[in-house]
Enzyme design. Sequence first.
Site, mmCIF file in Angstrom:
data_model
loop_
_atom_site.group_PDB
_atom_site.id
_atom_site.type_symbol
_atom_site.label_atom_id
_atom_site.label_comp_id
_atom_site.label_asym_id
_atom_site.label_seq_id
_atom_site.Cartn_x
_atom_site.Cartn_y
_atom_site.Cartn_z
ATOM 1 N N GLU A 141 0.715 -1.312 0.070
ATOM 2 C CA GLU A 141 -0.149 0.004 -0.123
ATOM 3 C C GLU A 141 0.690 1.331 -0.046
ATOM 4 O O GLU A 141 0.406 2.208 0.152
ATOM 5 C CB GLU A 141 -0.971 -0.097 1.302
ATOM 6 N N GLY A 182 -6.933 -18.890 -3.964
ATOM 7 C CA GLY A 182 -8.325 -18.728 -3.396
ATOM 8 C C GLY A 182 -8.044 -18.816 -1.676
ATOM 9 O O GLY A 182 -9.010 -18.858 -0.996
ATOM 10 N N TYR A 186 -14.048 -8.262 -4.001
ATOM 11 C CA TYR A 186 -15.209 -7.750 -3.343
ATOM 12 C C TYR A 186 -16.521 -7.844 -4.273
ATOM 13 O O TYR A 186 -17.401 -8.319 -3.968
ATOM 14 C CB TYR A 186 -15.059 -6.704 -2.753
#
Length: 162
Positions: free
Chosen positions: A27, A96, A132
């Site tokens: 980030e 996954g 998402y």
Amino acid sequence: MSTIIRRGREADLPQVLALIQELAEYERAPQEVTNTLADMQRDGFGPDSIFKFFVAEQEAGGIVGIALYYTAYSTWKGRMLFLEDLVVAEATRGTGVGKRLFDAVVAEARHTGANRMKWQVLNWNEPAIGFYKRVGANLDPEWLNGNLTAEQLQAYGGEVVR
């Protein structure tokens, strides 16, 4: 390689903190991590613990993912779970593991009677946003995030109520 999802333990914290630091690098804010192992031990396993977490663990690779969450409260909806961070080691992304960790937090929200689950995602994190969206989450563009830093909290001149 087989990966198990399990509840986090105090002994996991050094690897958890390393993943948090990896996330901060991703980030572009590694200098922002001021949390310490001692803080995490106190806040996750002390008498007034305030967070819990799941880990994704591989037999040979150790912990390769975390989902750290806490209980929050909505004045409109009541009990909710806040997913603070979902982190998967770079080498494990796309396998996954993140979905399995997310599933574990959703199951925990259901189990604890939460009426809502919330989290944040950076507006430039396209892989996470895509994930998402694939799980059917609502990404709300209306709300702005408010923060006061530790320094701002100390300098704040508001009324003290005891």
